[in-house]
Design a protein around this motif. Structure first.
Motif, PDB file in Angstrom:
ATOM      1  N   LEU A   1      23.835 -45.327  -3.767  1.00 58.38           N
ATOM      2  CA  LEU A   1      23.896 -44.281  -2.959  1.00 58.38           C
ATOM      3  C   LEU A   1      23.159 -43.053  -3.914  1.00 58.38           C
ATOM      4  N   ASP A   2      22.976 -43.407  -5.063  1.00 60.84           N
ATOM      5  CA  ASP A   2      22.259 -42.100  -5.945  1.00 60.84           C
ATOM      6  C   ASP A   2      20.826 -41.911  -5.479  1.00 60.84           C
ATOM      7  N   SER A   3      20.683 -40.563  -5.452  1.00 61.91           N
ATOM      8  CA  SER A   3      18.890 -40.217  -5.311  1.00 61.91           C
ATOM      9  C   SER A   3      18.050 -40.711  -6.408  1.00 61.91           C
ATOM     10  N   ASN A   4      17.104 -41.424  -5.882  1.00 60.04           N
ATOM     11  CA  ASN A   4      16.132 -41.736  -6.872  1.00 60.04           C
ATOM     12  C   ASN A   4      14.732 -41.125  -6.205  1.00 60.04           C
ATOM     13  N   SER A   5      14.588 -39.986  -5.859  1.00 65.10           N
ATOM     14  CA  SER A   5      13.757 -39.488  -5.212  1.00 65.10           C
ATOM     15  C   SER A   5      12.772 -38.759  -6.248  1.00 65.10           C
ATOM     16  N   GLY A   6      13.218 -38.679  -7.648  1.00 63.66           N
ATOM     17  CA  GLY A   6      12.512 -38.212  -8.681  1.00 63.66           C
ATOM     18  C   GLY A   6      12.598 -36.432  -8.590  1.00 63.66           C
ATOM     19  N   LYS A   7      13.126 -35.921  -7.533  1.00 62.44           N
ATOM     20  CA  LYS A   7      13.000 -34.401  -7.646  1.00 62.44           C
ATOM     21  C   LYS A   7      13.974 -33.919  -8.789  1.00 62.44           C
ATOM     22  N   HIS A   8      15.049 -34.566  -9.447  1.00 62.27           N
ATOM     23  CA  HIS A   8      15.955 -34.114 -10.032  1.00 62.27           C
ATOM     24  C   HIS A   8      15.654 -34.534 -11.560  1.00 62.27           C
ATOM     25  N   ASN A   9      14.460 -35.388 -11.898  1.00 63.03           N
ATOM     26  CA  ASN A   9      14.096 -35.838 -13.041  1.00 63.03           C
ATOM     27  C   ASN A   9      12.961 -35.313 -13.727  1.00 63.03           C
ATOM     28  N   ASN A  10      12.341 -34.119 -12.911  1.00 66.00           N
ATOM     29  CA  ASN A  10      11.284 -33.495 -13.349  1.00 66.00           C
ATOM     30  C   ASN A  10      11.584 -32.529 -14.699  1.00 66.00           C
ATOM     31  N   ASN A  11      10.965 -33.003 -15.821  1.00 63.62           N
ATOM     32  CA  ASN A  11      11.476 -32.149 -16.928  1.00 63.62           C
ATOM     33  C   ASN A  11      10.621 -31.018 -17.094  1.00 63.62           C
ATOM     34  N   TYR A  12       9.396 -30.945 -16.358  1.00 57.91           N
ATOM     35  CA  TYR A  12       8.518 -29.872 -16.458  1.00 57.91           C
ATOM     36  C   TYR A  12       8.860 -28.868 -15.124  1.00 57.91           C
ATOM     37  N   GLY A  13       9.863 -28.952 -14.478  1.00 62.70           N
ATOM     38  CA  GLY A  13       9.985 -28.180 -13.258  1.00 62.70           C
ATOM     39  C   GLY A  13      10.139 -26.764 -13.691  1.00 62.70           C
ATOM     40  N   GLY A  14       9.782 -25.825 -13.198  1.00 59.15           N
ATOM     41  CA  GLY A  14       9.893 -24.408 -13.517  1.00 59.15           C
ATOM     42  C   GLY A  14       9.460 -24.022 -14.934  1.00 59.15           C
TER      43      GLY A  14
END
Length: 124
Positions: free
Chosen positions: A60-73
């Protein structure tokens, strides 16, 4: 159907997803009641169900990639010291190198920025 304009997507934790699924599996509540009770689409619950049956709670873990963006912000925070400033510059260079490896060049600034392919051009 969909969500109303101007509202954000609902995010469900793994515990919430598991609770909803176990309500059907353990208490034998029909899927239709669950859809209505939690206001969920059948396809969403079905995808959770398949992932849960195949991999358990870990599925059930999210694998959308939204949480793995190292360059976000990247440009939202200011560096606090010299080390962070140098790391920031290095990260910008890494992004530029990755972009050039893919064969893109930037033309324009701000809202008029566009990425132009360089695969058919010689840039030397």
């Amino acid at each position: 159907m969909g969500r109303p304009k101007g509202t954000s997507n609902r995010q469900f934790s793994n515990e919430e997803k598991e609770k909803i699924l176990l309500e059907h599996y353990n208490e034998h509540v029909p899927w239709n009641e669950i859809y209505r009770k939690y206001n969920l689409s059948s396809s969403l619950v079905y995808s959770w169900s398949v992932k849960y049956r195949e991999n358990g709670a870990k599925g059930l873990d999210s694998n959308s990639g939204k949480h793995n963006n190292n360059y976000g912000g990247l440009y939202l925070k200011k560096p606090k010291n010299k080390i962070e400033e140098l790391e920031f510059e290095l990260m910008k260079k890494d992004i530029e190198i990755a972009r050039l490896k893919k064969g893109y060049m930037v033309k324009g600034v701000g809202a008029k920025k566009e990425f132009v392919t360089t695969l058919d051009k010689n840039i030397k």
